[in-house]
Design an enzyme around this catalytic site. Structure first.
Site, PDB file in Angstrom:
ATOM      1  N   CYS A   1      -2.386 -13.974  -3.577  1.00 16.56           N
ATOM      2  CA  CYS A   1      -2.091 -14.511  -2.238  1.00 16.56           C
ATOM      3  C   CYS A   1      -2.306 -16.021  -2.212  1.00 16.56           C
ATOM      4  CB  CYS A   1      -2.932 -13.806  -1.180  1.00 16.56           C
ATOM      5  SG  CYS A   1      -4.691 -13.964  -1.444  1.00 16.56           S
TER       6      CYS A   1
ATOM      7  N   ASP B   1     -15.771  -3.757  -4.679  1.00 21.70           N
ATOM      8  CA  ASP B   1     -15.716  -4.984  -3.872  1.00 21.70           C
ATOM      9  C   ASP B   1     -17.103  -5.631  -3.889  1.00 21.70           C
ATOM     10  OD1 ASP B   1     -13.506  -6.032  -1.628  1.00 21.70           O
ATOM     11  OD2 ASP B   1     -15.544  -6.765  -1.276  1.00 21.70           O
TER      12      ASP B   1
ATOM     13  N   PHE C   1     -11.181  -5.226  -5.696  1.00 17.64           N
ATOM     14  CA  PHE C   1     -11.110  -6.031  -4.468  1.00 17.64           C
ATOM     15  C   PHE C   1     -10.633  -5.106  -3.335  1.00 17.64           C
ATOM     16  CE2 PHE C   1      -9.900  -8.689  -8.136  1.00 17.64           C
ATOM     17  CZ  PHE C   1     -10.887  -9.661  -8.114  1.00 17.64           C
TER      18      PHE C   1
ATOM     19  N   ARG D   1       0.841  -1.212   0.000  1.00 18.51           N
ATOM     20  CA  ARG D   1       0.000   0.000   0.000  1.00 18.51           C
ATOM     21  C   ARG D   1       0.870   1.253   0.000  1.00 18.51           C
ATOM     22  NH1 ARG D   1      -3.661  -3.415   3.152  1.00 18.51           N
ATOM     23  NH2 ARG D   1      -2.431  -3.065   5.028  1.00 18.51           N
TER      24      ARG D   1
ATOM     25  N   ASP E   1      -6.152  -6.861  -6.207  1.00 16.35           N
ATOM     26  CA  ASP E   1      -5.716  -7.598  -5.008  1.00 16.35           C
ATOM     27  C   ASP E   1      -6.790  -8.617  -4.626  1.00 16.35           C
ATOM     28  OD1 ASP E   1      -4.318  -8.393  -2.776  1.00 16.35           O
ATOM     29  OD2 ASP E   1      -4.995  -6.722  -1.528  1.00 16.35           O
TER      30      ASP E   1
HETATM   31  N1  SAH Z   1      -6.676  -4.806  -0.978  1.00 14.02           N
HETATM   32  C1  SAH Z   1      -7.358  -5.017   0.262  1.00 14.02           C
HETATM   33  C2  SAH Z   1      -7.553  -6.491   0.579  1.00 14.02           C
HETATM   34  C3  SAH Z   1      -8.347  -7.247  -0.456  1.00 14.02           C
HETATM   35  S1  SAH Z   1      -8.978  -8.751   0.137  1.00 14.02           S
HETATM   36  C4  SAH Z   1      -6.611  -4.280   1.374  1.00 14.02           C
HETATM   37  O1  SAH Z   1      -5.557  -3.677   1.103  1.00 14.02           O
HETATM   38  O2  SAH Z   1      -7.093  -4.260   2.498  1.00 14.02           O
HETATM   39  C5  SAH Z   1      -9.984  -9.332  -1.140  1.00 14.02           C
HETATM   40  C6  SAH Z   1     -11.345  -8.663  -1.264  1.00 14.02           C
HETATM   41  O3  SAH Z   1     -11.963  -9.179  -2.433  1.00 14.02           O
HETATM   42  C7  SAH Z   1     -12.348  -8.907  -0.146  1.00 14.02           C
HETATM   43  O4  SAH Z   1     -12.763  -7.680   0.371  1.00 14.02           O
HETATM   44  C8  SAH Z   1     -13.546  -9.623  -0.811  1.00 14.02           C
HETATM   45  O5  SAH Z   1     -14.799  -9.152  -0.329  1.00 14.02           O
HETATM   46  C9  SAH Z   1     -13.373  -9.224  -2.234  1.00 14.02           C
HETATM   47  N2  SAH Z   1     -13.889 -10.136  -3.264  1.00 14.02           N
HETATM   48  C10 SAH Z   1     -13.780 -11.474  -3.340  1.00 14.02           C
HETATM   49  N3  SAH Z   1     -14.249 -11.941  -4.507  1.00 14.02           N
HETATM   50  C11 SAH Z   1     -14.677 -10.852  -5.202  1.00 14.02           C
HETATM   51  C12 SAH Z   1     -15.259 -10.670  -6.492  1.00 14.02           C
HETATM   52  N4  SAH Z   1     -15.451 -11.700  -7.321  1.00 14.02           N
HETATM   53  N5  SAH Z   1     -15.563  -9.421  -6.879  1.00 14.02           N
HETATM   54  C13 SAH Z   1     -15.345  -8.377  -6.057  1.00 14.02           C
HETATM   55  N6  SAH Z   1     -14.790  -8.481  -4.837  1.00 14.02           N
HETATM   56  C14 SAH Z   1     -14.468  -9.709  -4.410  1.00 14.02           C
END
Ligand code: SAH
Length: 389
Positions: free
Chosen positions: A333, A243, A221, A205, A293
């Site tokens: 991840c 998200d 995401f 970040r 992400d």
């Molecule tokens: N970048 C964030 C962490 C991302 S975690 C940070 O820095 O805090 C992954 C995220 O993807 C989660 O919030 C989950 O709700 C979302 N997610 C999972 N599958 C998804 C999809 N198909 N479309 C949109 N969001 C999704």
């Protein structure tokens, strides 16, 4: 003490200091119960070390350093002292499981509130001792609590409910305010993902944020805003947070108010990223910077092929939406997909997109997520920062 004897030749990975012994490597278990501490021997009778027997796991024995729980926790916490020294962040991983000699134990500290996940029989059995040691050796610790709602507990045959409970000390507030540099976040340790926040992306970040200056950013995401709030703090002209979770976006909106930077237009979209990216493509939308992400697409080796298609799909779509000189920060991840394979998938996406990219940086989890050299499974997060040229 109870003992486990390995099949001939299967001592090799233990001698290489790998902490897991799978059921297939075990010849005999001479133990009074299915769970508990054991001594591990090779077929030839050589003592290899101490372990802990899990009754319901594929990983039947986890090797444990021959030290007290209290010492192991004290060392893990002590190694993180420097993280709090400069005041950059108030949220740090204190214990990183196998790589800190405490198999299945994760402890994340949010401004004095430590939240643990115990995902092995060893961890479950010793949780009170671990909580007491965290309280004793983390000088900022106000309380220790536990999250039980994780897939890993299910796999180990451990109870998954109730999802949250306090083990020691104070009850945390509904939302804990943490900081990463100038950016503040509210963390919901009761129902947020993992222990509440993706601490592992802290360095990424901070690295990616400044590229957003003056730019239009798509943060896919987004969870509770992470990369998008850094982009805002760094003077992005616009940030679109996408998200699938309404709860995550609601917290992202509350977090927006904590960033003292005006002039960034913010947009929140509750949508499936795969679908959203296609819509952007069909409508001819473009961006100066895109962050991808996603959650773990491959939970095991058997899912690698399908996951690879998923990564390629979103990367290809994002690459097509990027303006010239645009930045793509893309992450995986999935432990089952190594950095090399991830790089190949992203390179294939670029080839299909018909565009050239420079690698600006490689990323991994921060220093509070150290990985034991003998335990490659501990290395799961990898990222690439690319520039479209
Ligand atoms: N970048 C964030 C962490 C991302 S975690 C940070 O820095 O805090 C992954 C995220 O993807 C989660 O919030 C989950 O709700 C979302 N997610 C999972 N599958 C998804 C999809 N198909 N479309 C949109 N969001 C999704």
């Amino acid at each position: 003490m109870d003992r486990v004897v390995l099949r001939p030749g299967r001592e090799r990975s233990v001698l290489k200091r790998h902490p897991w012994i799978f059921s297939g490597a075990i010849d005999t278990v001479k133990s009074s119960s299915a769970e508990g501490p054991v001594e591990v021997f090779s077929a030839a009778g050589e003592r290899l070390g101490a372990g802990y027997l899990s009754p319901a796991s594929q990983i039947r024995v986890r090797m444990v350093p021959e030290d007290t729980i209290e010492n192991l926790v004290a060392s893990a916490v002590g190694r993180r002292a420097s993280f709090f020294a400069d005041g950059y962040t108030t949220a740090v991983r204190l214990v990183n499981a196998e790589s800190d000699g405490l198999p299945g134990v994760v402890a994340d500290c949010y401004c004095g509130f430590v939240v643990c996940q115990f995902t092995s029989a060893f961890a479950e059995r010793h949780k009170d001792e671990i909580a007491a040691a965290l309280m004793k050796y983390d000088p900022f610790c106000l309380g220790v609590s536990e999250r039980r709602d994780c897939d890993a507990r299910e796999k180990e045959g451990l109870a998954t409910g109730p999802a949250f409970s306090v083990l020691l000390g104070e009850e945390p507030p509904d939302a804990i305010e943490i900081c990463e540099g100038q950016v503040k976040f509210l963390v919901d340790v009761r129902s947020g993902h993992k222990t509440g926040f993706y601490l592992d992306q802290r360095d990424a970040r901070a690295l990616v944020g400044p590229f957003a200056n003056g730019r239009e950013v798509l943060n896919c995401f987004s969870y509770t805003g992470g990369f998008g709030l850094f982009a805002r703090a760094c003077g992005a002209s616009k940030v679109v947070q996408v998200d699938a979770s309404a709860g995550a976006l609601a917290l992202a909106k509350r977090n927006e108010a904590l960033v003292h930077m005006c002039g960034t237009e913010m947009e929140y979209v509750e949508a499936d990223v795969f679908r959203f990216l296609r819509e952007c493509r069909d409508r001819g939308r473009s961006f100066d910077m895109i962050v991808l992400d996603p959650p773990k697409f491959a939970a095991s080796k058997s899912q690698v092929m399908r996951a690879a298609r998923g990564y390629k799909d979103i990367n290809l779509l994002a690459m097509k939406l990027l303006r010239k000189d645009g930045i793509l920060a893309t992450f995986s991840c999935s432990g089952a997909i190594g950095a090399e394979l991830f790089g190949k998938i992203v390179a294939e996406a670029a080839e299909d997109a018909g565009r050239d990219f420079q690698i600006v940086a490689h990323t991994r989890a921060g220093h509070d997520h150290p990985v034991m050299l003998s335990f490659p499974e501990g290395e799961y997060l990898k990222g690439l920062v690319l520039r479209a040229v």
